[in-house]
Each structure stands twice: as structure tokens, then as C-alpha cells.
Design a protein around this motif. Sequence first.
Motif, PDB file in Angstrom:
ATOM      1  N   GLY A   9       0.737  -1.182   0.029  1.00  0.00           N
ATOM      2  CA  GLY A   9      -0.091   0.001   0.100  1.00  0.00           C
ATOM      3  C   GLY A   9       0.853   1.418  -0.054  1.00  0.00           C
ATOM      4  N   ALA A  10       2.098   1.301  -0.122  1.00  0.00           N
ATOM      5  CA  ALA A  10       2.759   2.510  -0.199  1.00  0.00           C
ATOM      6  C   ALA A  10       2.575   3.168  -1.885  1.00  0.00           C
ATOM      7  CB  ALA A  10       4.379   2.126   0.025  1.00  0.00           C
ATOM      8  N   SER A  11       2.773   4.480  -1.611  1.00  0.00           N
ATOM      9  CA  SER A  11       2.592   5.219  -3.023  1.00  0.00           C
ATOM     10  C   SER A  11       3.742   4.627  -3.924  1.00  0.00           C
ATOM     11  CB  SER A  11       2.725   6.664  -2.677  1.00  0.00           C
ATOM     12  OG  SER A  11       2.608   7.400  -3.884  1.00  0.00           O
ATOM     13  N   GLY A  12       3.696   4.738  -5.246  1.00  0.00           N
ATOM     14  CA  GLY A  12       4.538   4.083  -5.978  1.00  0.00           C
ATOM     15  C   GLY A  12       4.243   2.872  -6.810  1.00  0.00           C
ATOM     16  N   SER A  13       3.012   2.604  -6.828  1.00  0.00           N
ATOM     17  CA  SER A  13       2.652   1.431  -7.454  1.00  0.00           C
ATOM     18  C   SER A  13       2.564   1.496  -8.861  1.00  0.00           C
ATOM     19  CB  SER A  13       1.029   0.907  -7.244  1.00  0.00           C
ATOM     20  OG  SER A  13       0.231   2.312  -7.675  1.00  0.00           O
ATOM     21  N   LEU A  14       3.289   2.565  -9.564  1.00  0.00           N
ATOM     22  CA  LEU A  14       3.555   2.701 -10.953  1.00  0.00           C
ATOM     23  C   LEU A  14       4.619   1.896 -11.275  1.00  0.00           C
ATOM     24  CD1 LEU A  14       3.077   3.484 -13.965  1.00  0.00           C
ATOM     25  CD2 LEU A  14       4.241   5.785 -13.389  1.00  0.00           C
ATOM     26  N   LEU A 143      16.458  -1.185  -1.787  1.00  0.00           N
ATOM     27  CA  LEU A 143      16.826  -0.287  -2.932  1.00  0.00           C
ATOM     28  C   LEU A 143      15.462   0.664  -2.989  1.00  0.00           C
ATOM     29  CD1 LEU A 143      17.216  -2.039  -6.539  1.00  0.00           C
ATOM     30  CD2 LEU A 143      16.426   0.244  -6.061  1.00  0.00           C
ATOM     31  N   PRO A 144      15.778   1.865  -2.204  1.00  0.00           N
ATOM     32  CA  PRO A 144      14.764   2.728  -2.047  1.00  0.00           C
ATOM     33  C   PRO A 144      14.482   3.261  -3.451  1.00  0.00           C
ATOM     34  CG  PRO A 144      16.507   3.226  -0.739  1.00  0.00           C
ATOM     35  CD  PRO A 144      17.046   2.049  -1.394  1.00  0.00           C
ATOM     36  N   ALA A 145      13.323   3.844  -3.635  1.00  0.00           N
ATOM     37  CA  ALA A 145      12.751   4.264  -4.917  1.00  0.00           C
ATOM     38  C   ALA A 145      13.289   5.718  -5.184  1.00  0.00           C
ATOM     39  CB  ALA A 145      11.265   4.450  -4.843  1.00  0.00           C
ATOM     40  N   SER A 146      14.472   5.803  -5.614  1.00  0.00           N
ATOM     41  CA  SER A 146      15.085   7.003  -5.712  1.00  0.00           C
ATOM     42  C   SER A 146      15.954   7.164  -6.872  1.00  0.00           C
ATOM     43  CB  SER A 146      16.401   7.230  -4.423  1.00  0.00           C
ATOM     44  OG  SER A 146      15.749   6.947  -3.268  1.00  0.00           O
ATOM     45  N   TRP A 157       7.878   8.581 -17.175  1.00  0.00           N
ATOM     46  CA  TRP A 157       8.430   7.285 -17.468  1.00  0.00           C
ATOM     47  C   TRP A 157       9.702   6.875 -17.500  1.00  0.00           C
ATOM     48  CZ3 TRP A 157      11.277   6.146 -21.490  1.00  0.00           C
ATOM     49  CH2 TRP A 157      11.397   7.291 -22.665  1.00  0.00           C
ATOM     50  N   GLU A 158      10.677   8.025 -17.659  1.00  0.00           N
ATOM     51  CA  GLU A 158      12.050   7.915 -17.650  1.00  0.00           C
ATOM     52  C   GLU A 158      12.693   7.549 -16.173  1.00  0.00           C
ATOM     53  OE1 GLU A 158      13.862  10.585 -21.020  1.00  0.00           O
ATOM     54  OE2 GLU A 158      12.316  11.583 -19.850  1.00  0.00           O
ATOM     55  N   LEU A 159      11.647   8.368 -15.149  1.00  0.00           N
ATOM     56  CA  LEU A 159      12.163   8.212 -13.692  1.00  0.00           C
ATOM     57  C   LEU A 159      11.775   6.603 -13.308  1.00  0.00           C
ATOM     58  CD1 LEU A 159      10.995  11.591 -12.465  1.00  0.00           C
ATOM     59  CD2 LEU A 159      13.367  10.728 -12.962  1.00  0.00           C
ATOM     60  N   VAL A 160      10.572   6.165 -13.735  1.00  0.00           N
ATOM     61  CA  VAL A 160      10.026   4.934 -13.473  1.00  0.00           C
ATOM     62  C   VAL A 160      11.071   3.743 -14.102  1.00  0.00           C
ATOM     63  CG1 VAL A 160       8.204   3.262 -13.804  1.00  0.00           C
ATOM     64  CG2 VAL A 160       7.793   5.613 -13.161  1.00  0.00           C
ATOM     65  N   ASN A 161      11.455   4.051 -15.296  1.00  0.00           N
ATOM     66  CA  ASN A 161      12.072   3.191 -15.965  1.00  0.00           C
ATOM     67  C   ASN A 161      13.618   2.821 -15.497  1.00  0.00           C
ATOM     68  OD1 ASN A 161      10.304   2.200 -17.732  1.00  0.00           O
ATOM     69  ND2 ASN A 161      11.094   3.396 -19.391  1.00  0.00           N
ATOM     70  N   PHE A 162      13.962   4.215 -14.880  1.00  0.00           N
ATOM     71  CA  PHE A 162      15.199   4.213 -14.218  1.00  0.00           C
ATOM     72  C   PHE A 162      15.155   3.220 -12.923  1.00  0.00           C
ATOM     73  CE2 PHE A 162      18.543   5.492 -10.965  1.00  0.00           C
ATOM     74  CZ  PHE A 162      19.510   5.772 -11.731  1.00  0.00           C
TER      75      PHE A 162
END
Length: 185
Positions: A9-14, A143-146, A157-162
Amino acid sequence: MRIVVGITGASGSLYGYTLIRTLHQLGVEIHLVATEMGEKVMQFECGVNIKELKQYATVHRNDNLFASVASGSFKTDGMVIVPCSMNSLGAIANGVGDTLLSRAASVVMKEKRNLIIVPREAPFHLIHLKNMTTLAESGVTILPASPGFYHRPTEIWELVNFMVARILDELGIENDLMERWGEKK
């Protein structure tokens, strides 16, 4: 290759949605476990119902402790929990296996398989950090979403793909989702 993906349930499901689609495109067998809040956040943030992901993955209910991924005899190449809430991270760090997500993570750890946890929370308080330390000392990759910005992203999408590329790197899966430092894509 067979990977378990957990979505909490954390934000970032993308990040989780993109990982699942990418693994599917790469021919990886995917087993998905989502918490109740993970399903709600996915619907809210992405407009995607978990049932829609059945086209990419075998979807297991989080309350089904009889699912294949609850057993060490079901061989997998690892598990990624993305995004990972601090609630789920704390349960895993403290050995609580009362849901399929936390049980599957415990199985991956006991079998010495690759467990990657992608927390998406800020800031961290001391208990978060201690739980992450406990997991890291147990061999779990935190691996933090950073995402990085050296590739000068202009689209989300470039940030998500990273981040998805970094996850795939940790799983040992070749990919070209991001421009790597010192290399031109």
C-alpha cells in the motif's frame, strides 16, 4: 526464470506495474501478491485493477497461505516487493508470516534467494531504519525508490524506467531501460 512480485500500500505502484509488464515482455514467469491496500493504491494511482494483471502474472490472494509461493519447494529466482510499505517491511523484518506476502518473503530469505525491497517512504524514522538494517543484515537488498537524474529525464516514465532497470540489474536480468552513466543509449 520465475520471479515473485509483491505490491503493498505504499505510494509508487507505477513502479510495480511497470516491473510486471517489463518482466512479462522479457519472458519471465511472474507470480504476483498484492496486499489489500496495494490493490487500492494501484487502482487509485494507475487506474489498474489487480485482476487486469492476470494477463501478465499468476495472481495470488494475500490471504492464501496455500499458494505455491508460500513454500520453499516452489523454486523461484527471487522476489521483489515494489513499492514496499513500512508496515510490510516491518512484518518481514520481524519474521511475521501471517500473510502470503510476508510468508513468501520469509521463504525467499530462508532459501537464500534474492529478495529486493523497494521502500517508498520519506522520511524514515528510527524504527524504519532498524527494520531495514535487520533485513540488510539478513542479505536482503534495500533499493529505495530514488531515481537518478544524470540522464536528464523529461518524462515520468524515464524516472520509473530508471528504477525498474535498477531492480532488473539486481535480479541479473539484462535490460536497456535507462541510459547508464558513461554510456549513450
